[in-house]
Scaffold this active site. Structure first.
Site, PDB file in Angstrom:
ATOM      1  N   THR A 142     -11.169  -6.720  -4.407  1.00  0.00           N
ATOM      2  CA  THR A 142     -12.514  -6.680  -5.004  1.00  0.00           C
ATOM      3  C   THR A 142     -13.102  -5.274  -4.878  1.00  0.00           C
ATOM      4  O   THR A 142     -14.017  -4.924  -5.618  1.00  0.00           O
ATOM      5  CB  THR A 142     -13.454  -7.706  -4.330  1.00  0.00           C
ATOM      6  OG1 THR A 142     -13.327  -7.591  -2.903  1.00  0.00           O
ATOM      7  CG2 THR A 142     -13.116  -9.130  -4.753  1.00  0.00           C
ATOM      8  N   GLU A 143     -12.569  -4.469  -3.966  1.00  0.00           N
ATOM      9  CA  GLU A 143     -13.057  -3.095  -3.787  1.00  0.00           C
ATOM     10  C   GLU A 143     -12.314  -2.091  -4.682  1.00  0.00           C
ATOM     11  O   GLU A 143     -12.767  -0.953  -4.859  1.00  0.00           O
ATOM     12  CB  GLU A 143     -12.893  -2.648  -2.326  1.00  0.00           C
ATOM     13  CG  GLU A 143     -13.847  -3.340  -1.349  1.00  0.00           C
ATOM     14  CD  GLU A 143     -13.520  -4.794  -1.092  1.00  0.00           C
ATOM     15  OE1 GLU A 143     -12.313  -5.139  -1.013  1.00  0.00           O
ATOM     16  OE2 GLU A 143     -14.456  -5.610  -1.010  1.00  0.00           O
ATOM     17  N   ASN A 144     -11.178  -2.522  -5.235  1.00  0.00           N
ATOM     18  CA  ASN A 144     -10.403  -1.566  -6.051  1.00  0.00           C
ATOM     19  C   ASN A 144     -11.082  -1.215  -7.386  1.00  0.00           C
ATOM     20  O   ASN A 144     -10.696  -0.241  -8.044  1.00  0.00           O
ATOM     21  CB  ASN A 144      -8.976  -2.075  -6.297  1.00  0.00           C
ATOM     22  CG  ASN A 144      -8.068  -1.977  -5.075  1.00  0.00           C
ATOM     23  OD1 ASN A 144      -7.156  -2.795  -4.897  1.00  0.00           O
ATOM     24  ND2 ASN A 144      -8.296  -0.981  -4.214  1.00  0.00           N
ATOM     25  N   TRP A 145     -12.134  -1.961  -7.764  1.00  0.00           N
ATOM     26  CA  TRP A 145     -12.929  -1.573  -8.943  1.00  0.00           C
ATOM     27  C   TRP A 145     -13.598  -0.220  -8.725  1.00  0.00           C
ATOM     28  O   TRP A 145     -14.030   0.418  -9.686  1.00  0.00           O
ATOM     29  CB  TRP A 145     -14.011  -2.612  -9.239  1.00  0.00           C
ATOM     30  CG  TRP A 145     -13.496  -3.966  -9.622  1.00  0.00           C
ATOM     31  CD1 TRP A 145     -13.518  -5.098  -8.849  1.00  0.00           C
ATOM     32  CD2 TRP A 145     -12.912  -4.367 -10.873  1.00  0.00           C
ATOM     33  NE1 TRP A 145     -12.974  -6.163  -9.529  1.00  0.00           N
ATOM     34  CE2 TRP A 145     -12.594  -5.733 -10.784  1.00  0.00           C
ATOM     35  CE3 TRP A 145     -12.607  -3.688 -12.066  1.00  0.00           C
ATOM     36  CZ2 TRP A 145     -12.002  -6.455 -11.826  1.00  0.00           C
ATOM     37  CZ3 TRP A 145     -12.025  -4.405 -13.109  1.00  0.00           C
ATOM     38  CH2 TRP A 145     -11.723  -5.768 -12.984  1.00  0.00           C
ATOM     39  N   HIS A 162       2.215   3.145  -8.965  1.00  0.00           N
ATOM     40  CA  HIS A 162       2.051   1.695  -9.210  1.00  0.00           C
ATOM     41  C   HIS A 162       3.250   1.167 -10.003  1.00  0.00           C
ATOM     42  O   HIS A 162       3.797   0.112  -9.686  1.00  0.00           O
ATOM     43  CB  HIS A 162       0.755   1.415  -9.980  1.00  0.00           C
ATOM     44  CG  HIS A 162      -0.486   1.839  -9.245  1.00  0.00           C
ATOM     45  ND1 HIS A 162      -0.669   1.580  -7.906  1.00  0.00           N
ATOM     46  CD2 HIS A 162      -1.609   2.484  -9.664  1.00  0.00           C
ATOM     47  CE1 HIS A 162      -1.855   2.067  -7.529  1.00  0.00           C
ATOM     48  NE2 HIS A 162      -2.445   2.618  -8.570  1.00  0.00           N
ATOM     49  N   ASP A 208       0.828  -1.208   0.000  1.00  0.00           N
ATOM     50  CA  ASP A 208       0.000   0.000   0.000  1.00  0.00           C
ATOM     51  C   ASP A 208       0.865   1.262   0.000  1.00  0.00           C
ATOM     52  O   ASP A 208       1.994   1.248   0.488  1.00  0.00           O
ATOM     53  CB  ASP A 208      -0.901  -0.021   1.248  1.00  0.00           C
ATOM     54  CG  ASP A 208      -2.086   0.925   1.112  1.00  0.00           C
ATOM     55  OD1 ASP A 208      -2.343   1.430   0.005  1.00  0.00           O
ATOM     56  OD2 ASP A 208      -2.753   1.161   2.146  1.00  0.00           O
ATOM     57  N   GLY A 209       0.311   2.332  -0.541  1.00  0.00           N
ATOM     58  CA  GLY A 209       0.991   3.632  -0.493  1.00  0.00           C
ATOM     59  C   GLY A 209       1.538   4.107  -1.828  1.00  0.00           C
ATOM     60  O   GLY A 209       2.236   5.137  -1.879  1.00  0.00           O
ATOM     61  N   ASN A 210       1.211   3.408  -2.916  1.00  0.00           N
ATOM     62  CA  ASN A 210       1.722   3.820  -4.237  1.00  0.00           C
ATOM     63  C   ASN A 210       1.230   5.213  -4.625  1.00  0.00           C
ATOM     64  O   ASN A 210       1.989   6.036  -5.149  1.00  0.00           O
ATOM     65  CB  ASN A 210       1.262   2.840  -5.322  1.00  0.00           C
ATOM     66  CG  ASN A 210       1.803   1.444  -5.114  1.00  0.00           C
ATOM     67  OD1 ASN A 210       2.671   1.239  -4.284  1.00  0.00           O
ATOM     68  ND2 ASN A 210       1.287   0.498  -5.866  1.00  0.00           N
ATOM     69  N   GLY A 211      -0.068   5.471  -4.377  1.00  0.00           N
ATOM     70  CA  GLY A 211      -0.655   6.760  -4.750  1.00  0.00           C
ATOM     71  C   GLY A 211      -0.003   7.895  -3.979  1.00  0.00           C
ATOM     72  O   GLY A 211       0.347   8.940  -4.558  1.00  0.00           O
TER      73      GLY A 211
HETATM   74  C1  IPE Z   1      -5.556  -2.702  -0.172  1.00  0.00           C
HETATM   75  O1  IPE Z   1      -5.181  -1.363  -0.276  1.00  0.00           O
HETATM   76  C2  IPE Z   1      -5.524  -3.365  -1.512  1.00  0.00           C
HETATM   77  C3  IPE Z   1      -4.214  -3.545  -2.116  1.00  0.00           C
HETATM   78  C4  IPE Z   1      -3.067  -3.219  -1.580  1.00  0.00           C
HETATM   79  C5  IPE Z   1      -4.204  -4.165  -3.426  1.00  0.00           C
HETATM   80  P1  IPE Z   1      -6.266  -0.195  -0.439  1.00  0.00           P
HETATM   81  O2  IPE Z   1      -5.512   1.053  -0.583  1.00  0.00           O
HETATM   82  O3  IPE Z   1      -7.216  -0.554  -1.543  1.00  0.00           O
HETATM   83  O4  IPE Z   1      -7.052  -0.281   0.942  1.00  0.00           O
HETATM   84  P2  IPE Z   1      -7.889   0.834   1.705  1.00  0.00           P
HETATM   85  O5  IPE Z   1      -8.912   1.367   0.733  1.00  0.00           O
HETATM   86  O6  IPE Z   1      -6.944   1.907   2.131  1.00  0.00           O
HETATM   87  O7  IPE Z   1      -8.495   0.137   2.880  1.00  0.00           O
HETATM   88  C1  IPE Z   2      -1.698   0.194  -3.311  1.00  0.00           C
HETATM   89  O1  IPE Z   2      -1.419   1.558  -3.367  1.00  0.00           O
HETATM   90  C2  IPE Z   2      -1.923  -0.416  -4.687  1.00  0.00           C
HETATM   91  C3  IPE Z   2      -3.313  -0.784  -4.969  1.00  0.00           C
HETATM   92  C4  IPE Z   2      -4.303  -0.716  -4.147  1.00  0.00           C
HETATM   93  C5  IPE Z   2      -3.580  -1.280  -6.312  1.00  0.00           C
HETATM   94  P1  IPE Z   2      -2.579   2.633  -3.367  1.00  0.00           P
HETATM   95  O2  IPE Z   2      -2.966   2.920  -4.784  1.00  0.00           O
HETATM   96  O3  IPE Z   2      -3.703   2.183  -2.503  1.00  0.00           O
HETATM   97  O4  IPE Z   2      -1.858   3.880  -2.748  1.00  0.00           O
HETATM   98  P2  IPE Z   2      -2.451   4.922  -1.701  1.00  0.00           P
HETATM   99  O5  IPE Z   2      -2.984   4.130  -0.547  1.00  0.00           O
HETATM  100  O6  IPE Z   2      -3.551   5.649  -2.405  1.00  0.00           O
HETATM  101  O7  IPE Z   2      -1.313   5.798  -1.333  1.00  0.00           O
HETATM  102 MG    MG Z   3      -4.082   2.419  -0.537  1.00  0.00          MG
END
Ligand code: IPE
Ligand code: IPE
Ligand code: MG
Length: 250
Positions: free
Chosen positions: A64-67, A35, A18-21
């Site tokens: 499943t929620e990333n959609w 990413h 987590d944390g790519n964004g």
């Molecule tokens: C969990 O991260 C899913 C993945 C790392 C693929 P999210 O960024 O989607 O989770 P939330 O929304 O912060 O709980």
């Molecule tokens: C995790 O990084 C990757 C995926 C969920 C695909 P995020 O895209 O959730 O990055 P943040 O949490 O927004 O920083």
């Molecule tokens: Mg995230």
């Protein structure tokens, strides 16, 4: 390098990458560039995991929620997975890694070209034994348990299974990858401290290590540090604290 006891390395480590964004935002870049920057981190971790002798590595790549993210980001992630499998498949094979995908693969939203690349990577690497790398993709712990329940109910209805015989072992045998051992350690990067639907059933007794490091900054050294932290935990599985341990700490 963190002091890892090589004799007690966890068999299965799960990682919520987590944390790519946020990594991208902090640099004025688009989230998708975060990413992309997660890929070298992931492959450094694969090398670190192989070096430590970790047998199963499960990485959460798409929930499943990333959609629910915007169409541009979702499309990017689908294409990124196709591209990554095309570029990295042979390298994983040469490293002796067995690639598996775990999630709802029947979802019509998954592009056919991605399903094709997934099948070809799984097929090429199926006999590899150095490490199994599971991509939790279109994965949700609740969906996994619901899918197990559906198949168990069907078996009960057609008479091959008595309802009274359903146990926790029955559920475990109907999860996406029944041969997968429960993870002993789950790492989540980026400072968030929640499961976000990752390995709900399998993580019943996992130790969680949370780190503030954003996924693109994670590497094999950080992995070793997390494993070392895991090795200092006192895992009790519901048993009483050993009386002798209490005595020695007085
Ligand atoms: C969990 O991260 C899913 C993945 C790392 C693929 P999210 O960024 O989607 O989770 P939330 O929304 O912060 O709980
Ligand atoms: C995790 O990084 C990757 C995926 C969920 C695909 P995020 O895209 O959730 O990055 P943040 O949490 O927004 O920083
Ligand atoms: Mg995230």
């Amino acid at each position: 390098m963190s002091e890892v006891d090589r004799a007690s390395v966890p068999v299965h480590v799960g990682i919520i990458m987590d944390g790519n964004g946020r990594w991208a935002n902090a640099r004025g870049l688009h989230r998708t560039q975060g990413h992309a920057q997660g890929e070298p981190a992931l492959f450094d971790v694969v090398h670190g995991a192989l070096d430590l002798g970790i047998q199963w590595l499960t990485v959460y790549t798409f929930s499943t929620e990333n959609w629910n993210r915007d169409e541009y980001e979702v499309n990017f992630l689908m294409e990124f997975n196709v591209d990554l499998l095309e570029r990295r498949r042979d390298e994983l094979h040469e490293l002796g890694v067995c690639v598996r995908f775990m999630g709802d693969m029947a979802d019509p939203r998954i592009p056919p070209v991605l399903l094709d690349r997934i099948r070809s990577a799984e097929d090429l690497t199926k006999d590899n034994t150095e490490m199994t790398m599971v991509f939790a993709f279109n994965y949700g712990g609740r969906a996994e348990i619901a899918s197990a329940a559906k198949r168990i109910a069907a078996a009960a209805l057609d008479g091959t299974l008595a309802a009274d015989d359903i146990s926790a072992d029955t559920v475990a045998a109907h999860l996406y990858i029944p041969a997968m051992p429960d993870p002993e350690l789950i790492i989540r990067t980026s400072g968030e401290q929640r499961t976000s639907n990752f390995l709900l059933w399998e993580a019943a007794y996992a130790e969680y290590v949370f780190t503030d490091v954003l996924w693109p900054d994670f590497d094999r050294e950080e992995l070793a540090r997390c494993v070392a932290e895991f090795q200092h935990r006192d895992r009790r599985f519901g048993a009483a604290v050993d009386e002798s341990l209490k005595d020695s700490s007085r």
